[in-house]
Design a protein around this motif. Structure first.
Motif, PDB file in Angstrom:
ATOM      1  N   LYS A 149      28.584   2.657  -9.849  1.00 21.71           N
ATOM      2  CA  LYS A 149      28.433   1.104 -10.140  1.00 21.71           C
ATOM      3  C   LYS A 149      29.015   0.279  -9.249  1.00 21.71           C
ATOM      4  N   TYR A 150      28.393  -0.957  -8.969  1.00 22.64           N
ATOM      5  CA  TYR A 150      28.966  -2.029  -8.166  1.00 22.64           C
ATOM      6  C   TYR A 150      29.253  -3.375  -8.968  1.00 22.64           C
ATOM      7  N   MET A 151      29.954  -4.026  -8.770  1.00 19.54           N
ATOM      8  CA  MET A 151      30.566  -5.175  -9.470  1.00 19.54           C
ATOM      9  C   MET A 151      29.198  -6.198  -9.796  1.00 19.54           C
ATOM     10  N   TRP A 152      28.250  -6.293  -8.729  1.00 14.90           N
ATOM     11  CA  TRP A 152      27.249  -7.278  -9.289  1.00 14.90           C
ATOM     12  C   TRP A 152      26.435  -6.623 -10.048  1.00 14.90           C
ATOM     13  N   GLU A 153      26.432  -5.198 -10.299  1.00 14.83           N
ATOM     14  CA  GLU A 153      25.644  -4.817 -11.410  1.00 14.83           C
ATOM     15  C   GLU A 153      26.072  -4.866 -12.916  1.00 14.83           C
ATOM     16  N   ASP A 154      27.320  -5.694 -13.015  1.00 17.98           N
ATOM     17  CA  ASP A 154      27.913  -5.898 -14.447  1.00 17.98           C
ATOM     18  C   ASP A 154      27.765  -7.294 -14.483  1.00 17.98           C
ATOM     19  N   PRO A 155      26.794  -7.677 -15.420  1.00 18.29           N
ATOM     20  CA  PRO A 155      26.653  -9.331 -15.952  1.00 18.29           C
ATOM     21  C   PRO A 155      27.948  -9.765 -16.305  1.00 18.29           C
ATOM     22  N   ALA A 156      28.847  -9.283 -16.878  1.00 18.13           N
ATOM     23  CA  ALA A 156      29.979 -10.094 -17.321  1.00 18.13           C
ATOM     24  C   ALA A 156      30.791 -10.383 -16.061  1.00 18.13           C
ATOM     25  N   GLU A 157      30.989  -9.252 -15.032  1.00 19.97           N
ATOM     26  CA  GLU A 157      31.654  -9.607 -14.095  1.00 19.97           C
ATOM     27  C   GLU A 157      31.070 -10.959 -13.175  1.00 19.97           C
ATOM     28  N   GLU A 158      29.937 -10.800 -13.063  1.00 24.29           N
ATOM     29  CA  GLU A 158      29.102 -11.898 -12.120  1.00 24.29           C
ATOM     30  C   GLU A 158      29.289 -13.269 -12.997  1.00 24.29           C
ATOM     31  N   ALA A 159      29.291 -13.366 -14.307  1.00 24.92           N
ATOM     32  CA  ALA A 159      29.556 -14.513 -14.785  1.00 24.92           C
ATOM     33  C   ALA A 159      30.930 -14.726 -14.621  1.00 24.92           C
ATOM     34  N   GLY A 160      31.982 -13.907 -14.939  1.00 27.50           N
ATOM     35  CA  GLY A 160      33.292 -14.342 -14.651  1.00 27.50           C
ATOM     36  C   GLY A 160      33.468 -14.912 -13.162  1.00 27.50           C
ATOM     37  N   LEU A 161      32.700 -14.300 -12.072  1.00 29.15           N
ATOM     38  CA  LEU A 161      33.019 -14.832 -10.817  1.00 29.15           C
ATOM     39  C   LEU A 161      32.450 -16.310 -10.634  1.00 29.15           C
ATOM     40  N   LYS A 162      31.290 -16.501 -11.191  1.00 26.72           N
ATOM     41  CA  LYS A 162      30.744 -17.864 -11.194  1.00 26.72           C
ATOM     42  C   LYS A 162      31.740 -18.928 -11.803  1.00 26.72           C
ATOM     43  N   GLN A 163      32.452 -18.400 -12.930  1.00 25.77           N
ATOM     44  CA  GLN A 163      33.289 -19.137 -13.655  1.00 25.77           C
ATOM     45  C   GLN A 163      34.600 -19.602 -12.586  1.00 25.77           C
ATOM     46  N   GLN A 164      35.060 -18.266 -12.385  1.00 24.43           N
ATOM     47  CA  GLN A 164      36.343 -18.239 -11.390  1.00 24.43           C
ATOM     48  C   GLN A 164      36.023 -19.202 -10.363  1.00 24.43           C
ATOM     49  N   GLU A 165      34.998 -19.001  -9.534  1.00 21.85           N
ATOM     50  CA  GLU A 165      34.730 -20.034  -8.248  1.00 21.85           C
ATOM     51  C   GLU A 165      34.143 -21.311  -8.519  1.00 21.85           C
ATOM     52  N   ASN A 166      34.012 -21.539  -9.931  1.00 21.79           N
ATOM     53  CA  ASN A 166      33.138 -22.953 -10.264  1.00 21.79           C
ATOM     54  C   ASN A 166      31.864 -23.000  -9.324  1.00 21.79           C
ATOM     55  N   ASN A 167      31.215 -22.039  -9.310  1.00 15.39           N
ATOM     56  CA  ASN A 167      29.950 -22.157  -8.444  1.00 15.39           C
ATOM     57  C   ASN A 167      28.869 -21.231  -9.040  1.00 15.39           C
ATOM     58  N   PRO A 168      27.703 -21.935  -9.755  1.00 11.98           N
ATOM     59  CA  PRO A 168      26.784 -20.967 -10.224  1.00 11.98           C
ATOM     60  C   PRO A 168      25.924 -20.174  -9.424  1.00 11.98           C
ATOM     61  N   ALA A 169      26.145 -20.249  -8.025  1.00 13.63           N
ATOM     62  CA  ALA A 169      25.690 -19.493  -7.235  1.00 13.63           C
ATOM     63  C   ALA A 169      26.391 -18.057  -6.815  1.00 13.63           C
ATOM     64  N   ALA A 170      27.724 -18.292  -7.056  1.00 12.42           N
ATOM     65  CA  ALA A 170      28.768 -17.292  -6.737  1.00 12.42           C
ATOM     66  C   ALA A 170      28.230 -15.673  -7.130  1.00 12.42           C
ATOM     67  N   THR A 171      28.193 -14.800  -6.098  1.00 12.87           N
ATOM     68  CA  THR A 171      27.690 -13.301  -6.885  1.00 12.87           C
ATOM     69  C   THR A 171      28.603 -12.451  -5.848  1.00 12.87           C
ATOM     70  N   TYR A 172      28.903 -11.170  -6.639  1.00 16.09           N
ATOM     71  CA  TYR A 172      29.335 -10.109  -5.722  1.00 16.09           C
ATOM     72  C   TYR A 172      28.459  -9.171  -4.736  1.00 16.09           C
ATOM     73  N   ARG A 173      27.195  -9.589  -5.139  1.00 17.12           N
ATOM     74  CA  ARG A 173      26.366  -8.952  -4.149  1.00 17.12           C
ATOM     75  C   ARG A 173      26.378  -9.357  -2.766  1.00 17.12           C
ATOM     76  N   PRO A 174      26.598  -8.294  -1.863  1.00 17.80           N
ATOM     77  CA  PRO A 174      26.723  -8.545  -0.465  1.00 17.80           C
ATOM     78  C   PRO A 174      25.742  -9.245   0.327  1.00 17.80           C
ATOM     79  N   GLN A 175      26.238  -9.981   0.871  1.00 15.32           N
ATOM     80  CA  GLN A 175      25.434 -11.196   1.799  1.00 15.32           C
ATOM     81  C   GLN A 175      25.692 -10.507   3.465  1.00 15.32           C
ATOM     82  N   GLY A 176      24.587 -10.273   4.076  1.00 14.90           N
ATOM     83  CA  GLY A 176      24.927  -9.636   5.477  1.00 14.90           C
ATOM     84  C   GLY A 176      25.347 -10.895   6.442  1.00 14.90           C
ATOM     85  N   GLU A 177      26.294 -10.422   7.208  1.00 15.86           N
ATOM     86  CA  GLU A 177      26.675 -11.365   8.302  1.00 15.86           C
ATOM     87  C   GLU A 177      26.515 -10.727   9.629  1.00 15.86           C
ATOM     88  N   LEU A 178      25.834 -11.415  10.621  1.00 12.90           N
ATOM     89  CA  LEU A 178      25.622 -10.494  11.748  1.00 12.90           C
ATOM     90  C   LEU A 178      26.906 -10.962  12.810  1.00 12.90           C
TER      91      LEU A 178
END
Length: 815
Positions: A149-178
């Protein structure tokens, strides 16, 4: 996403006119220490006549690093220290793509650059257009991690990150960087260690817990590197209610009582209760009604939270008061700690680890091996990883990962000594380990299965534990111990040493400057030695007792040569033939560099005995040796032969023992790569470098013009008794070119015609002109020792002229 740079933000290498004389002076003033890959790791300039100012950063990089036109440098930040230095850090880009772990720093006082250091990559013909898209690459990365299981698959952790970062778009789902990164996973020698276009993902797994940067080849889809963000370190101990008695600690008051929070240090220090779960979001406060926390010594080990909270404050105070650093990021970052963490809730087993996850501290309660892992040295160790992430950012694998772990242990010992000097400073985890005396010993690494000598007893060469990061860190740990308290003895490779300690406070200052100013992501033990000597020089002056101690402590752990305060191993009973040049009036050896040997010199009367200087090599590995000739004036053709007595029989006549054979008329630094045969005999043996103007010169006897230098090589991983197999000799190649004064160009700068004068007016047989990119300018020819440059664009060019035997280089400016 394609992480392209904004063009205006980059330090571009274009054709900016500047003084050719200035360029020559800069090249002459520079003293270079080379990394194992042949790139400059440290470039020093004369303090009394600095070569560059910070505003001339472009010129410094072009002149000293010889980057191609596809390479760019982006200024990342500038740091100031209490010695009056400004450290201007740059990140390398190739065709607009960031090169991971490739950073270079200019170190300046009052705007004048005194040195520059770091790591650059030599990249050519690399396609930066991905064949595999980010979505497909992410699937490869997740398959490699293989979590349930990954962190972005846990709705509570996703909500907690958005609150922690004060950013509604914050997510643990990996974003690829080249990015471009070295391939460290491939077993194919043709691909291993090579710069590779890759997708970078921050993959945070919840079960089993892990977090790492995973790099996926953007062409083949293979995983090429994993760099752990969560650094497991089953800790250390001392302090707070469970481990250190009663300690005063700042808390905060709210409705219902007192919490383990305080706001006077940086942005604050907060400690939470995970309640034996793996969720940060559902963690709650520890609360006490009267701010007298004595009742927390219960069966649940709640008093471990007091260790964590008090420990975080102690660590903050250490960095602030001793190193003037405001929290781990030097910007007052909040330190959050989560106690009673369990990666697999409900299995009846506590989590036997502690880690920094990239943003917070996490502590398990232990089970069969450990008690709760909240001792002071554990706190200091884990927050030390955060300091490393904000400074050197050492990649968490192989030698750089061992340095990462070693520095965290150093800070565990230093903080413990600062706040609890009665504790066992040199043991790591003695308060929490229920099975052994400690997890690690800095004074005696072998006692806990770690090496105290580079590639010595207990050195780990496998792929487990990210390449042995927790094992091979013992070498750095023991170096710091010896540097602090001193030691006399003989190490695993037979080197006898005697080091006078300088005290843990001075040793910590040197270690911190090494990590925060000089080390880069891919640094290894050799680089740590070079940079720590430079750090000691900055702090205490060249030739100081501290510089001597740093150098000799590295010698004691098998890295590099000894300084004046050290001793050498007993002399070998093998007798070697003599070899000597009888005339050094015109040419001599002025550089020999391999491993721990890095000697620049003037003429040595035809022979130099450098056997007190030692390089450590491993049988079966490729090694690079750098060398160059010094000339009084004319650069004559010199014949180079380099020998290693692999079977230690006292001669260099066996097959494969001639590792370099070639000629050159250049005064530039030359390099050659050879492979130490797997059958080479373990132990110390002789390296002989012969430079002569006579192609018939051998390893023995006298000859006319030139010089011989002898050094020591210590071989490990080979045979007890060596065969006489192929030594893998190779041809020479130029490492770097430097301009000479033998070819004169005038006027310089030129507008229409450039006049050439060769040494002794010898005839020119061929001329080539290249621009700063190294691209040859077509249609160039010389008539009557004159070159028509009227059609050239303004900028800097290199003119190469030859008489058919000797080659000369000189730069000129077209106005």
């Amino acid at each position: 996403m394609l992480n392209k740079y904004p063009v205006a933000a980059l330090l571009l290498f274009g054709a900016l006119p500047y003084s050719s004389a200035f360029a020559q002076d800069a090249a002459k003033a520079a003293k270079k220490f080379m990394a194992e890959d042949g790139t400059p790791a440290l470039v020093q300039f004369r303090v009394e006549a600095p070569a560059y100012t910070l505003s001339q950063a472009r010129q410094a990089f072009v002149e000293q690093l010889q980057l191609s036109n596809d390479d760019q440098m982006l200024r990342a930040r500038t740091d100031l220290d209490n010695l009056g230095f400004a450290h201007e850090k740059y990140t390398q880009y190739y065709k607009g793509i960031k090169v991971e772990h490739a950073t270079y720093t200019l170190h300046a006082k009052q705007g004048k650059v005194e040195s520059m250091s770091g790591q650059v990559e030599r990249i050519s013909n690399l396609s930066v257009t991905p064949s595999v898209d980010a979505k497909a690459a992410l699937q490869r990365a997740l398959a490699f991690v293989g979590a349930k299981k990954y962190m972005w698959e846990d709705p509570a952790e996703e909500a907690g990150l958005k609150q922690q970062e004060n950013n509604p778009a914050a997510t643990y789902r990996p974003q690829g960087e080249l990015v471009i990164v070295r391939n460290e996973q491939s077993t194919n020698p043709a691909r291993h260690g090579k710069p590779t276009l890759a997708w970078k993902f921050d993959v945070y797994a919840q079960s089993p817990v892990s977090r790492a940067y995973v790099y996926v080849d953007a062409h083949s889809g293979e995983v090429v590197l994993q760099d752990a963000i969560i650094k497991h370190a089953a800790a250390t101990g001392t302090l707070a209610t469970k481990y250190s008695g009663t300690q005063s600690s700042a808390t905060s008051t709210t409705t219902g009582g007192y919490y383990l929070r305080e706001a006077t240090r940086g942005s604050g220090i907060e400690t939470y209760n995970c309640r034996k779960s793996n969720s940060y979001t559902n963690a709650v406060d520890f609360v006490d009604a009267d701010n007298n926390w004595t009742e927390y010594a219960n069966a649940n080990f709640d008093n471990a939270a007091l260790d964590a909270h008090w420990g975080a404050q102690a660590v903050y105070d250490y960095w602030k008061n001793v190193h003037a650093r405001n929290s781990y990021n030097n910007a007052g970052a909040k330190i959050k700690s989560y106690v009673h963490f369990d990666d697999t809730p409900g299995d009846g087993k506590g989590y036997e680890n502690a880690y920094w996850n990239g943003s917070v501290m996490t502590y398990g309660d232990g089970y069969s091996r450990f008690d709760p892992l909240t001792s002071l040295d554990v706190c200091a160790h884990e927050i030390g990883h955060a300091v490393c992430s904000s400074t050197a950012n050492l990649t968490y694998s192989n030698e750089s990962g061992a340095l990462n772990e070693g520095f965290s242990d150093i800070w565990g010992a230093a903080v413990e000594y600062y706040k609890a000097p009665n504790k066992a400073t040199w043991l790591i985890g003695e308060d929490i380990d229920k099975v052994r005396p400690a997890l690690r010993s800095m004074s005696d690494p072998n006692s806990e299965g770690q090496p105290d000598t580079y590639r010595g007893t207990s050195w780990y060469s496998g792929t487990g534990d990210n390449g042995g990061v927790h094992t091979n860190s013992g070498v750095l740990n023991h170096w710091f111990y010896i540097l602090s308290v001193g030691k006399t003895g003989t190490n695993d490779i037979g080197s006898a040493y005697s080091v006078t300690g300088i005290g843990i406070d001075a040793a910590a200052k040197i270690a911190y400057r090494t990590e925060s100013v000089y080390l880069t992501a891919s640094s290894n033990y050799a680089a740590a030695r070079t940079y720590s000597i430079q750090a000691a020089t900055d702090l205490y002056g060249a030739g100081s007792a501290q510089v001597t101690a740093v150098t000799n402590a590295w010698y004691a752990v098998g890295v590099g040569a000894a300084a004046g305060g050290g001793t050498t191993p007993p002399p070998t009973t093998v007798t070697y033939c003599t070899s000597k040049g009888t005339n050094v009036s015109y040419e001599w050896i002025d550089l020999v560099s391999i491993g721990g040997i890095n000697r620049t010199s003037s003429k040595d009367a035809g022979y130099y005995d450098g056997t007190a200087l030692n390089a450590n090599v491993t049988a079966g590995t490729a090694q690079t040796i750098n060398f160059s000739a010094g000339f009084t004036s004319t650069a004559y053709t010199e014949y180079w032969k380099i020998f290693i007595d692999y079977n230690q029989d006292g001669d260099f006549s066996d097959a494969g023992e001639t590792v370099v054979s070639g000629s050159s008329s250049s005064a530039a630094t030359l390099s050659s790569t050879f492979t130490v045969p797997a059958t080479a005999k373990n132990g110390k043996t002789r390296l002989r470098v012969v430079m002569s103007d006579n192609s018939g010169t051998t390893s023995c006897g006298s000859y006319s013009y030139g010089e011989t230098e002898d050094y020591s090589i210590t071989i490990s991983g080979g045979a007890a008794i060596a065969d006489t197999g192929d030594g893998g000799g190779s041809n020479m190649g130029l490492l770097a070119q430097t301009t000479t004064q033998n070819l004169e160009l005038y006027p310089n700068p030129a507008t229409d015609v450039l006049r050439l004068t060769m040494p002794n007016n010898i005839a020119i047989t061929a001329v080539t002109v290249t621009d700063l990119r190294g691209v040859k300018v077509l249609g160039v020819k010389v008539e009557g020792n004159q070159l028509n440059v009227s059609s050239l664009a303004q900028g800097i060019y290199t003119l190469t002229a030859t008489d058919g035997q000797k080659v000369f280089h000189q730069r000129f400016v077209k106005q």
